[in-house]
Enzyme design. Structure first.
Site, PDB file in Angstrom:
ATOM      1  N   HIS A 251       0.864  -1.201   0.000  1.00  0.00           N
ATOM      2  CA  HIS A 251       0.000   0.000   0.000  1.00  0.00           C
ATOM      3  C   HIS A 251       0.889   1.236   0.000  1.00  0.00           C
ATOM      4  CE1 HIS A 251      -3.863   2.111   1.462  1.00  0.00           C
ATOM      5  NE2 HIS A 251      -2.989   3.052   1.129  1.00  0.00           N
TER       6      HIS A 251
ATOM      7  N   HIS B 201       1.562   5.428  -1.706  1.00  0.00           N
ATOM      8  CA  HIS B 201       1.220   6.597  -2.531  1.00  0.00           C
ATOM      9  C   HIS B 201       2.516   7.190  -3.065  1.00  0.00           C
ATOM     10  CE1 HIS B 201      -2.969   6.676  -1.095  1.00  0.00           C
ATOM     11  NE2 HIS B 201      -2.444   6.180   0.008  1.00  0.00           N
TER      12      HIS B 201
ATOM     13  N   LYS C 136      -9.079  -0.268  -6.270  1.00  0.00           N
ATOM     14  CA  LYS C 136      -9.210   0.350  -4.947  1.00  0.00           C
ATOM     15  C   LYS C 136     -10.560   1.012  -4.782  1.00  0.00           C
ATOM     16  CE  LYS C 136      -7.785   2.043  -0.961  1.00  0.00           C
ATOM     17  NZ  LYS C 136      -6.701   2.953  -0.638  1.00  0.00           N
TER      18      LYS C 136
ATOM     19  N   HIS D  14     -10.526   1.117   1.376  1.00  0.00           N
ATOM     20  CA  HIS D  14     -10.309   2.118   2.425  1.00  0.00           C
ATOM     21  C   HIS D  14     -11.533   2.000   3.327  1.00  0.00           C
ATOM     22  CE1 HIS D  14      -8.769   6.092   3.949  1.00  0.00           C
ATOM     23  NE2 HIS D  14      -9.994   6.092   4.434  1.00  0.00           N
TER      24      HIS D  14
ATOM     25  N   HIS E 143      -4.915  -0.609   5.699  1.00  0.00           N
ATOM     26  CA  HIS E 143      -4.474   0.160   6.878  1.00  0.00           C
ATOM     27  C   HIS E 143      -5.429   0.073   8.068  1.00  0.00           C
ATOM     28  CE1 HIS E 143      -7.139   2.962   4.859  1.00  0.00           C
ATOM     29  NE2 HIS E 143      -6.210   3.382   4.016  1.00  0.00           N
TER      30      HIS E 143
ATOM     31  N   ASP F  89       1.339   2.685   3.484  1.00  0.00           N
ATOM     32  CA  ASP F  89       0.511   3.876   3.272  1.00  0.00           C
ATOM     33  C   ASP F  89       1.356   5.150   3.321  1.00  0.00           C
ATOM     34  OD1 ASP F  89      -1.787   5.217   2.619  1.00  0.00           O
ATOM     35  OD2 ASP F  89      -2.606   5.238   4.645  1.00  0.00           O
TER      36      ASP F  89
HETATM   37  O1  DOR Z   1      -3.396   9.715   5.296  1.00  0.00           O
HETATM   38  C1  DOR Z   1      -3.736   9.395   4.175  1.00  0.00           C
HETATM   39  N1  DOR Z   1      -3.152   9.921   3.096  1.00  0.00           N
HETATM   40  N2  DOR Z   1      -4.720   8.508   4.024  1.00  0.00           N
HETATM   41  C2  DOR Z   1      -5.249   8.234   2.825  1.00  0.00           C
HETATM   42  O2  DOR Z   1      -6.137   7.438   2.762  1.00  0.00           O
HETATM   43  C3  DOR Z   1      -4.779   8.940   1.620  1.00  0.00           C
HETATM   44  C4  DOR Z   1      -3.412   9.400   1.790  1.00  0.00           C
HETATM   45  C5  DOR Z   1      -3.007  10.402   0.750  1.00  0.00           C
HETATM   46  O3  DOR Z   1      -3.166  10.107  -0.436  1.00  0.00           O
HETATM   47  O4  DOR Z   1      -2.502  11.480   1.109  1.00  0.00           O
HETATM   48 ZN    ZN Z   2      -3.457   5.054   1.387  1.00  0.00          ZN
END
Ligand code: DOR
Ligand code: ZN
Length: 328
Positions: free
Chosen positions: A15, A17, A99, A136, A167, A240
């Site tokens: 997971h 970003h 997702k 999510h 998460h 995450d």
């Molecule tokens: O804290 C987070 N940041 N939770 C999420 O679900 C998205 C992520 C983000 O893309 O910044």
């Molecule tokens: Zn995330």
């Protein structure tokens, strides 16, 4: 005597970003340093909803991360997600999973799903072709409510659909996953193993400890820790890591997300060491996720050595900086 060094199979991050553009170039090498593969979340602006967009994004990630790192792409589900497009992207080897963001649950989720009944045909198809659904699983700060209203029904209505509860942050979620059929698994972040909600208010408001799902009370952190080190194959590593520039975090409306990629594996190893479970780190970090997704295990190895590390106060990115988890 305490263990001084361990060698494990090279891990994956289930997971992540990575963003795009200059931010992508700044952050991708941190993940590629530690992980062989990562599930890349599709919440860009605009979200990654087409096979072509995902394939092009994959190319940009490969260029930014350098050799030896494989991004695993995901489709961002919207109310009108097309079953045929999902199947095509999966068959072409572009999309590994899809997702589900409940609309408005988090960063760039406005285009998310307003009612899971709207995507029943898409889920039906994913179930048939063996494409995992990543969820999510929280609406307005409540995992237990999400489980009761949505997740329970999904597991019942799609009995062979692979579902990852992303998460997890609560005892309720850890228990739900442990009791669920083998088609249900969960990722666990370093921050939800290490901080509880007090960290967000320690002597003042701490924007760099703010993420979604928000860290919960201590009893929940302890339950999530027990799940991670339990040895159950249903729980695996998903950082995450979610970078936002310093000024976007330190703001009157600060963004949610903790940038934990620089020392992600070290964070997990510390937790497993504290729990006397270093012998279970490898399964959690390098085996359970790949097995659940039906992907081969990595061949390489990484060695971790016990040593003090000073985590920098910030790292440069996109003309500004990022404050990493454990900064200073
Ligand atoms: O804290 C987070 N940041 N939770 C999420 O679900 C998205 C992520 C983000 O893309 O910044
Ligand atoms: Zn995330």
């Amino acid at each position: 005597m305490e263990t001084q060094s361990i060698t494990i199979r090279r891990p994956d991050d289930w997971h992540l970003h990575l963003r795009d553009g200059e931010m992508l170039k700044a952050v991708a090498p941190y993940t590629a340093r530690q992980f062989a593969r990562a599930i890349v979340m599709p919440n860009l602006t605009p979200p990654v909803t087409t096979v072509e967009a995902a394939a092009a994004y994959r190319d940009r990630i490969v260029a930014a991360a350098g050799p030896g790192f494989t991004p695993l792409m995901t489709c961002y589900l919207t109310d009108d997600a097309s079953p045929d497009e999902l199947e095509r992207g999966h068959a072409e080897g572009v999309w590994v999973a899809a997702k589900l963001y409940p609309a408005h649950a988090t960063t760039n989720s406005a285009a998310g799903v307003t009612d899971v009944r709207n995507i029943a045909a898409a889920l039906e198809r994913m179930q048939r072709i063996g494409m995992p659904l990543l969820i999510h699983g929280e609406v307005t700060d409540h995992e237990a409510v999400f489980i009761e209203r949505i997740l329970q029904h999904l597991v019942r209505d799609f009995p062979t659909l692979k579902i990852v509860f992303e998460h997890i942050t609560t005892r309720d979620a850890a228990q739900f996953v442990a009791d669920a059929p083998g088609t249900v698994a969960a990722t666990i972040t370093p921050q939800h193993l290490i901080i509880n909600r007090n960290a967000i208010f320690a002597g003042g408001i701490r924007p760099h400890a703010y993420c979604l799902p928000v860290a919960k009370r201590e009893q929940h952190r302890l339950a999530v820790r027990r799940a991670a080190v339990s040895g159950s194959p249903k729980f695996f590593l998903g950082t995450d890591s979610a970078p936002h520039l310093r000024e976007a975090k330190e703001s009157s409306c600060g963004c949610a997300g903790i940038f934990n990629a620089p020392y992600a594996l070290e964070s997990y190893a510390t937790v497993f060491d504290e729990e006397g479970a270093l012998d279970r780190l490898e399964a959690f970090a390098s085996e359970n996720g790949a097995r659940f997704y039906g992907l081969p295990l990595n061949e390489g190895r990484v060695t971790l050595e016990r040593a003090d590390v000073l985590v920098p106060e910030n790292v440069p990115a996109a003309g500004s900086s990022l404050v990493p988890f454990h900064a200073g």
